[in-house]
Design an enzyme around this catalytic site. Structure first.
Site, mmCIF file in Angstrom:
data_model
loop_
_atom_site.group_PDB
_atom_site.id
_atom_site.type_symbol
_atom_site.label_atom_id
_atom_site.label_comp_id
_atom_site.label_asym_id
_atom_site.label_seq_id
_atom_site.Cartn_x
_atom_site.Cartn_y
_atom_site.Cartn_z
ATOM 1 N N THR A 128 4.085 9.106 -3.911
ATOM 2 C CA THR A 128 3.740 9.926 -5.076
ATOM 3 C C THR A 128 4.113 11.387 -4.864
ATOM 4 O O THR A 128 4.102 11.875 -3.729
ATOM 5 C CB THR A 128 2.226 9.813 -5.346
ATOM 6 O OG1 THR A 128 1.847 10.809 -6.293
ATOM 7 C CG2 THR A 128 1.394 10.014 -4.086
ATOM 8 N N ASP A 129 4.371 12.091 -5.965
ATOM 9 C CA ASP A 129 4.645 13.538 -5.867
ATOM 10 C C ASP A 129 3.415 14.301 -5.393
ATOM 11 O O ASP A 129 3.524 15.445 -4.941
ATOM 12 C CB ASP A 129 5.150 14.093 -7.211
ATOM 13 C CG ASP A 129 4.171 13.920 -8.376
ATOM 14 O OD1 ASP A 129 3.090 13.327 -8.185
ATOM 15 O OD2 ASP A 129 4.506 14.383 -9.487
ATOM 16 N N GLU A 130 2.219 13.670 -5.484
ATOM 17 C CA GLU A 130 0.998 14.389 -5.100
ATOM 18 C C GLU A 130 0.957 14.732 -3.609
ATOM 19 O O GLU A 130 0.160 15.576 -3.202
ATOM 20 C CB GLU A 130 -0.252 13.575 -5.467
ATOM 21 C CG GLU A 130 -0.386 13.379 -6.959
ATOM 22 C CD GLU A 130 -1.792 13.032 -7.422
ATOM 23 O OE1 GLU A 130 -2.748 13.200 -6.659
ATOM 24 O OE2 GLU A 130 -1.909 12.599 -8.577
ATOM 25 N N TYR A 155 -7.106 11.129 -1.989
ATOM 26 C CA TYR A 155 -6.065 10.166 -2.385
ATOM 27 C C TYR A 155 -4.698 10.617 -1.863
ATOM 28 O O TYR A 155 -4.000 9.857 -1.177
ATOM 29 C CB TYR A 155 -6.024 10.009 -3.918
ATOM 30 C CG TYR A 155 -4.715 9.421 -4.415
ATOM 31 C CD1 TYR A 155 -4.394 8.089 -4.174
ATOM 32 C CD2 TYR A 155 -3.777 10.214 -5.095
ATOM 33 C CE1 TYR A 155 -3.177 7.550 -4.606
ATOM 34 C CE2 TYR A 155 -2.565 9.684 -5.535
ATOM 35 C CZ TYR A 155 -2.268 8.355 -5.282
ATOM 36 O OH TYR A 155 -1.068 7.823 -5.699
ATOM 37 N N LYS A 159 -2.088 8.974 0.929
ATOM 38 C CA LYS A 159 -0.698 8.597 0.642
ATOM 39 C C LYS A 159 0.246 9.358 1.594
ATOM 40 O O LYS A 159 1.202 8.791 2.131
ATOM 41 C CB LYS A 159 -0.333 8.909 -0.812
ATOM 42 C CG LYS A 159 -1.012 8.030 -1.844
ATOM 43 C CD LYS A 159 -0.630 6.555 -1.769
ATOM 44 C CE LYS A 159 0.797 6.264 -2.160
ATOM 45 N NZ LYS A 159 1.052 4.787 -2.225
#
Ligand code: NAD
Ligand code: DAU
Length: 341
Positions: A128-130, A155, A159
């Site tokens: 994810t970009d997060e 979260y 990741k």
């Protein structure tokens, strides 16, 4: 010719589910195994149309169950693993971080060990970009593959940790991997805890829409079908060991997204309710997809065409999301939002 065996983890969830359907239809000569624990986010009713196909099967299992995963890989000898399975909701990671570490970090490590053991051809880690943290509101700044990893939520930290393990298994053991880092997805079968399906389902029921803080946080939205085609391309043409960002330059503030949905459905902005902000709420995400575009990918949806298609889908598939919002979900909504919804 030997039929290629593809293991998709998390294929009962939103993106994994769309990907399973995409692959089953596009590659009848591949054999697609969908492995999923069926947590609150997993649902098999979405696969009724393909469940009897002779190139598809489902296995209920936990990716963190080392004993089962090791023997399952040994038995099936997969060619490719596409790893989606995860705890995926930021708000849940704020109230209960532990399961995010167990599933996202330890579960990924188990899959890496099993893949190493059988000498897999390619392991695709769907990230994810997060993991890059947040950007400021300068519209000229973007996440590239070189942006430092700086996750802000439990979260995204889980990741990011799994990304680093995937990278390490490539560097140390030569495991053939790619990592994809996509922006916010939306589209059919999106679980209604996330902003877009939450808004659509609540507008349709004339319920208040909870907007965190001032609603000015920015997300970069990509239709799930475009994410699926990106992963397909990386699976077949991605350069071993590389990271690919996935996004289509569809930046919108949360308020813009909510107002667009309300307007398409012909309802009033008075449904909007500003509520207490998310802890550690990332200001802005925006992806630079140049590297993936050079590999040959381009999205097919704009935000306008994608959101229109998605709203139409939710209107035509009310039974799917109504069975979700009438279940355990009610308890979640009551505990997540302090005001009467
Ligand atoms: P989701 O929550 O809709 O689905 C997750 C699936 O994983 C569910 O079917 C669930 O049952 C399964 N699962 C959870 N724990 C498991 C376990 N221990 N063993 C086996 N299966 C398990 O998630 P999603 O939104 O479809 O996201 C899929 C992946 O894509 C995630 O890895 C997420 O980090 C990543 N991602 C999501 C987005 C997004 O906007 N939703 C964007 C970029 C990347
Ligand atoms: O960027 C990719 C990520 O996108 C994925 O890695 C995550 O798995 C996925 O859940 C998503 O994370 P977000 O936190 O960005 O998505 P969410 O739909 O939860 O929230 C989108 C924005 O809307 C965010 O700024 C928070 C805000 N929001 C969300 C909810 C649920 C609200 O204002 N109100 C809400 O009730």
């Amino acid at each position: 010719m030997k039929r290629k065996k593809i293991l998709v983890t998390g294929g009962a969830g939103f993106i994994g589910g769309n990907f399973v359907q995409y692959m089953v239809k596009k590659y009848p000569h591949y054999y697609i195994y969908n492995l999923d624990l069926l947590t609150y986010a997993g649902d098999l009713t979405k696969h009724r149309a393909i469940e009897k196909n002779d190139n598809y099967c489902f296995i209920k299992a936990d990716i963190a169950d080392r004993e089962f995963i090791m023997s399952f890989f040994e038995k099936e000898k997969f060619d490719y693993v596409i790893h989606f399975a995860a705890e995926s909701h930021v708000d849940r990671s704020i109230t209960n971080p532990s399961i995010f570490v167990t599933t996202n970090v330890l579960g990924t490590q188990v899959l890496l060990d099993a893949s190493k053991e059988i000498g897999i051809t390619k392991f695709i880690h769907v990230s994810t970009d997060e993991v890059y943290g947040e950007l400021d509101f300068n519209p000229k700044t973007f996440f590239t593959e070189e942006t430092p990893i700086q996750p802000n939520s439990p979260y995204s930290a889980s990741k990011a940790s799994s990304d680093l393990l995937v990278r390490a298994y490539h560097e140390t053991f030569g495991l053939p991997i790619n990592i994809t880092r996509c922006s916010n997805n939306y589209g059919p079968f999106h679980f209604p805890e996330k902003l877009i399906p939450l808004t659509i389902s609540r507008v349709l029921n004339d319920q208040k829409i909870p907007v965190y803080g001032d609603g000015k946080n920015v997300r970069d939205w990509l239709h799930v079908a475009d994410h699926c085609s990106a992963i397909d391309l990386v699976l077949h043409d991605g350069v071993n060991g590389e990271v690919y960002n996935v996004g289509g330059h569809n930046e919108r503030t949360n308020l813009e997204v909510v107002k667009t949905i309300i307007s398409i459905l012909g309802k009033s902005d008075t449904l909007i309710e500003f509520v207490t902000d998310r802890l550690g709420h990332d200001k802005r995400y925006a992806i630079d997809p140049t590297k993936l575009q050079k590999l040959g990918w381009n999205p097919t949806y704009t935000f306008e065409t994608g959101i229109t298609q998605t709203i139409k889908w939710y209107l035509e598939n009310q039974a799917w999301w109504e069975q979700i919002i009438s279940g355990e979900y009610k308890t979640y909504i009551e505990s997540q939002y302090s005001f009467e919804l």
